[in-house]
Design an enzyme around this catalytic site. Structure first.
Site, PDB file in Angstrom:
ATOM      1  N   GLU A  46     134.783  -8.258  35.960  1.00  0.00           N
ATOM      2  CA  GLU A  46     136.110  -7.644  36.055  1.00  0.00           C
ATOM      3  C   GLU A  46     136.938  -8.380  37.103  1.00  0.00           C
ATOM      4  O   GLU A  46     136.423  -8.693  38.192  1.00  0.00           O
ATOM      5  CB  GLU A  46     135.994  -6.172  36.462  1.00  0.00           C
ATOM      6  CG  GLU A  46     135.213  -5.311  35.495  1.00  0.00           C
ATOM      7  CD  GLU A  46     134.809  -3.959  36.088  1.00  0.00           C
ATOM      8  OE1 GLU A  46     134.408  -3.087  35.321  1.00  0.00           O
ATOM      9  OE2 GLU A  46     134.884  -3.813  37.331  1.00  0.00           O
ATOM     10  N   GLY A  81     126.021  10.512  42.842  1.00  0.00           N
ATOM     11  CA  GLY A  81     125.375   9.269  42.449  1.00  0.00           C
ATOM     12  C   GLY A  81     123.978   9.081  42.970  1.00  0.00           C
ATOM     13  O   GLY A  81     123.278   8.153  42.538  1.00  0.00           O
ATOM     14  N   HIS A 133     129.195   0.431  44.903  1.00  0.00           N
ATOM     15  CA  HIS A 133     128.591   1.348  43.949  1.00  0.00           C
ATOM     16  C   HIS A 133     127.155   1.688  44.344  1.00  0.00           C
ATOM     17  O   HIS A 133     126.219   1.476  43.559  1.00  0.00           O
ATOM     18  CB  HIS A 133     128.601   0.736  42.542  1.00  0.00           C
ATOM     19  CG  HIS A 133     129.950   0.371  42.046  1.00  0.00           C
ATOM     20  ND1 HIS A 133     130.248  -0.845  41.450  1.00  0.00           N
ATOM     21  CD2 HIS A 133     131.125   1.058  42.067  1.00  0.00           C
ATOM     22  CE1 HIS A 133     131.519  -0.883  41.124  1.00  0.00           C
ATOM     23  NE2 HIS A 133     132.076   0.256  41.487  1.00  0.00           N
TER      24      HIS A 133
END
Length: 527
Positions: free
Chosen positions: A382, A489, A461
């Site tokens: 990305e 997460g 992340h």
């Protein structure tokens, strides 16, 4: 919020508790309460994607809920001065840290409850970053709302989680609330997204598959930025510390806002949780420090709750649980807590081209290369705009499927945790080869080159540490502890199946809350 404000002291609000544990028994145990104990039916620790989902669904069910958030509120002003600038970071850039953590990393700043927090692994093998403030990491992400392919989903998650259910119910539900849609063509074709357009051209020449990704932005506000009616934020790449224009649909602007409107949810910023413990058979006690914006402790607070939801993120939730296990405040916790951590295979690479690229403009991930048939390992790329990048260069964010090889240990001397990450493990070396293979295809087709090898030294992340199937069931309920749930997460084992994790975190939280509310269903009676 009067429903909640009337319930300030636990001893004064024991009618509801007495309904299930017995009034006489409660009176017999009254000497064990702190005078400052405050009773609440549900407590949520953290206000990011998982915490936002839990808060809204609890509020809609009429369950009185308090959300504890370590950071402050970030209210966007018309003056456009809410967030720290990239080029001259100040205290707003980092949470209680003397230096900035990302842009101009290491620059001295004032100690303040800024928007970005981090943890560095032992040996400096990885720097893990996340958000701090009402809205959690959604405040600092790029709005990327990416659904993983099914075939990769089952490389990470157990078969007991039905992808078809997420695909038909929970992924669409989250996208609808975040208002995540692909970038409109008129914006993509503007000069501000030139680097993304070039990225698509280069991928086509290399024969690589691309797609436009749903992004949680208000594209009409982005158009106002382009027209000069709003302060440039999204179009100038100034998104990581928050978007001054208000174009980013962070969780504080949807899930949390909706939760507060139910009248049953109260968000308390600047509350840093230090301890969670079991209190009697069916209750939990949470201890936290109420701080000011300089991090000074104003008071210690104690809460007693029936339902406890952990949503402090991979690092925050894992640290709380590791400490609770080692300090025996939750002695039945699994010894798998702290394991299964990973980075989602995050990497950053600079691609050198002979074209004008407008590399500092636009936002990340509006488009992506999906090299999922890479013969070494699947790769996602990305565009990633970064300030001070020269024309002719482009920063690219890479992701893949990391193995859950990281782990936390308890440091008794500091009463905190240490993070370990094997950056040179065989799997991580394999991931590096895979992404280099993809770049080789791009370079050969376009005459581009790399300024250096992909950099795997940081992650935005962080995932895992309290993994599904090891620490909790597939709905997030912690083994051995009724009504203790993980909704962030930390329950994802190291990777969100080769894509950005926010959508999957929120979708799993929605699924967990549906099950929780269905289970208590008719048995629940609001006190």
């Amino acid at each position: 919020m009067t429903r909640l404000l009337k319930r300030r002291q636990f001893i004064q609000g024991t009618i509801g508790a007495a309904a299930s544990i017995g009034l006489s028994n409660l009176r017999a145990q009254a000497h064990k309460f702190h005078q400052s104990d405050e009773y609440i039916e549900a407590l949520v620790i953290g206000s990011g994607f998982g915490g936002g989902v839990a808060s809204l669904r609890l509020g809609e069910a009429g369950i009185e809920t308090i959300v504890l958030e370590r950071g402050r509120r970030w209210n966007i002003t018309d003056a456009g001065n809410t967030f720290s600038p990239y080029d001259k970071p100040d205290g707003r850039a980092a949470f209680l840290n003397p230096t900035s953590l990302f842009f101009n990393a290491g620059a001295p700043i004032d100690i303040y409850t800024g928007i970005l927090s981090g943890k560095i692994a032992v040996g400096n093998t990885i720097s893990a970053l996340n958000g701090a403030g009402v809205g959690g990491t959604s405040l600092v992400y790029g709005g990327i709302t990416y659904q993983p392919p099914e075939r990769f989903f089952y490389q990470v998650f157990p078969n007991s989680i039905k992808y078809s259910e997420l695909d038909s119910i929970y992924y669409p539900r989250v996208r609808s609330i975040l208002k995540a849609t692909p970038i409109p063509d008129d914006i993509l074709q503007s000069p501000y997204y030139l680097s993304s357009s070039i990225f698509l051209e280069q991928a086509a020449k290399a024969g690589l598959k691309t797609r436009k990704i749903p992004i949680a932005f208000d594209w009409d506000i982005v158009r106002q930025e382009i027209a000069g009616k709003k302060k440039p934020s999204i179009i100038s790449g100034q998104y990581y510390y928050g978007a001054e224009s208000g174009a980013k649909n962070s969780v504080d602007r949807n899930y949390l806002k909706m939760a507060e409107k139910t009248g049953y949810v109260e968000i308390r910023p600047l509350h840093v949780v230090t301890e969670i413990s079991e209190f009697r058979d069916k209750l939990y006690r949470v201890v936290c420090n109420q701080i000011n914006e300089k991090g000074e402790v104003l008071a210690q607070k104690h809460f007693i709750c029936r339902y406890l939801f952990l949503a402090a993120g991979s690092i925050g939730t894992t640290e709380l649980l590791v400490r609770a296990r080692e300090e025996r405040t939750l002695p039945r916790l699994s010894y798998q807590i702290g394991f299964g951590w990973g980075t989602n295979a995050d990497s950053v690479t600079t691609v050198i081209s002979n074209k004008q690229t407008n590399p500092t403009f636009g936002t990340p991930g509006v488009v992506a290369i999906e090299h999922f048939d890479n013969p070494i390992a699947p790769v996602l790329l990305e565009p990633f705009p970064v300030p001070s990048v020269p024309q002719g260069a482009a920063i690219i964010l890479g992701q893949g499927i990391t193995k859950p090889e990281g782990y936390f240990t308890y440091n008794a001397s500091t009463k905190s945790t240490d993070l370990f990450w094997p950056s040179t493990s065989p799997n991580n070396q394999k991931l590096a080869k895979a992404i280099q293979y993809t770049y080789q295809l791009i370079n050969q087709a376009n005459g581009t080159s790399l300024a250096g090898p992909p950099d795997f030294s940081s992650t935005g992340h962080p995932l895992g540490g309290a993994v599904i199937g090891q620490v909790c069931d597939t709905y997030g309920q912690v083994y051995g502890y009724r009504n203790l749930f993980i909704v962030d997460g930390s329950l994802i084992p190291a990777s969100s199946a080769c894509v950005n994790p926010s959508l999957t975190i929120a979708a799993l939280a929605e699924r967990s809350m549906d099950r929780f509310l269905n289970d208590i269903g008719k048995h629940y009676r609001r006190w």
